[in-house]
Scaffold this active site. Structure first.
Site, short mmCIF file in Angstrom:
data_model
loop_
_atom_site.label_atom_id
_atom_site.label_comp_id
_atom_site.label_asym_id
_atom_site.label_seq_id
_atom_site.Cartn_x
_atom_site.Cartn_y
_atom_site.Cartn_z
N SER A 106 23.95 28.58 51.25
CA SER A 106 25.13 28.67 52.09
C SER A 106 26.34 29.01 51.22
O SER A 106 26.33 28.81 50.00
CB SER A 106 25.37 27.31 52.78
OG SER A 106 26.64 27.24 53.39
N TYR A 143 25.55 17.93 53.04
CA TYR A 143 25.20 19.34 53.18
C TYR A 143 25.62 20.12 51.93
O TYR A 143 24.84 20.90 51.38
CB TYR A 143 25.87 19.91 54.42
CG TYR A 143 25.47 21.32 54.76
CD1 TYR A 143 24.34 21.57 55.54
CD2 TYR A 143 26.23 22.41 54.34
CE1 TYR A 143 23.98 22.87 55.88
CE2 TYR A 143 25.88 23.71 54.66
CZ TYR A 143 24.75 23.93 55.43
OH TYR A 143 24.40 25.22 55.76
#
Length: 246
Positions: free
Chosen positions: A141, A155
């Site tokens: 990401s 995350y």
């Protein structure tokens, strides 16, 4: 002969039932690969497989919970020789601020985003070594290269670890013809956005990367000549909301 670049190759895609995983599976199948789709929801996997088959590709659904390490090994064995591993499984939770993040949620996010990737990689490496080559693509990401408040601590921690995992593969496995790419997209219009505390509206999602953008990049990397290692790719929409915030 069709002349497709991935003819005769098998791609295993944990997280292939939706979003970036489904788009990656569809792109790889168009390039000639047989794709095996894994994830927890059999119905979602079968819908993606049916679309691929209807489009003339080869696809199978193989349900899997990536938190179950023995099940990962069994799924890898059931898939058969894996030429391309694309790890797309990922998750987050709405209440993600560290002061409130539930410990079980932390463990589940790290388990899916990082541990599942490592275990899937370990399950395919012996076969790739034996055949003298293979491609590993791990979806990280934008939150894996810089800190963003919206991502949350668990995350961000998991996604920051994935480039290190991929580079470790390249360091250790290049002599065996195995290469790894860490693909790091910024905001993409997938269902993951619905887990944000304030999900973005439709007009904002239209300006984001679309799943097919990432799927096409996955197929490009997988189709590159065996001598080429694309170590890391960072992608963003031209209208990058993170720049505006920074």
């Amino acid at each position: 002969m069709s002349g497709k670049p991935l003819d005769g190759k098998t791609a295993w895609i944990p997280g292939g039932g939706s979003g970036l995983g489904a788009a990656s599976a569809e792109a790889l199948a168009r390039a000639g690969a047989r794709v095996v789709l894994s994830g927890r929801r059999r119905d979602a996997l079968e819908r993606v497989a049916a679309r691929i088959i209807a489009d003339g590709g080869a696809a199978e659904a193989l349900p899997l919970d990536v938190l179950d390490r023995p099940a990962i090994a069994a799924a890898a064995a059931a898939t058969g020789p894996v030429d391309i591993l694309v790890y797309c499984s990922g998750m987050n939770v709405p209440d993600r601020a560290l002061e409130r993040l539930d410990g079980a949620d932390w463990e589940r996010i790290i388990g899916v985003n990082l541990n599942g990737a490592a275990h899937c990689v370990q399950s395919v490496l012996p076969g790739m070594r034996a055949r003298g080559g293979g491609t590993v693509i791990v979806i990280s990401s934008w939150a894996g290269q810089r800190m963003e408040r919206v991502a949350g601590g668990a995350y961000s921690a998991s996604k920051h670890a994935l480039p290190a995992l991929c580079e470790t593969i390249n360091i250790e496995e290049a002599p065996h013809g195995i290469r790894a790419t860490c693909l790091m997209p910024a905001e993409a219009a997938t269902d993951v956005l619905d887990s944000r505390p304030n999900p973005p509206p439709a007009e904002a999602r239209a300006r984001m990367l679309q799943p097919c953008d990432i799927g096409d990049m996955v197929a490009f990397v997988a189709s590159a000549p065996a001598r080429v290692c694309v170590n890391r790719i960072v992608m963003s929409p031209l209208a990058n909301a993170f720049y505006a915030e920074g």
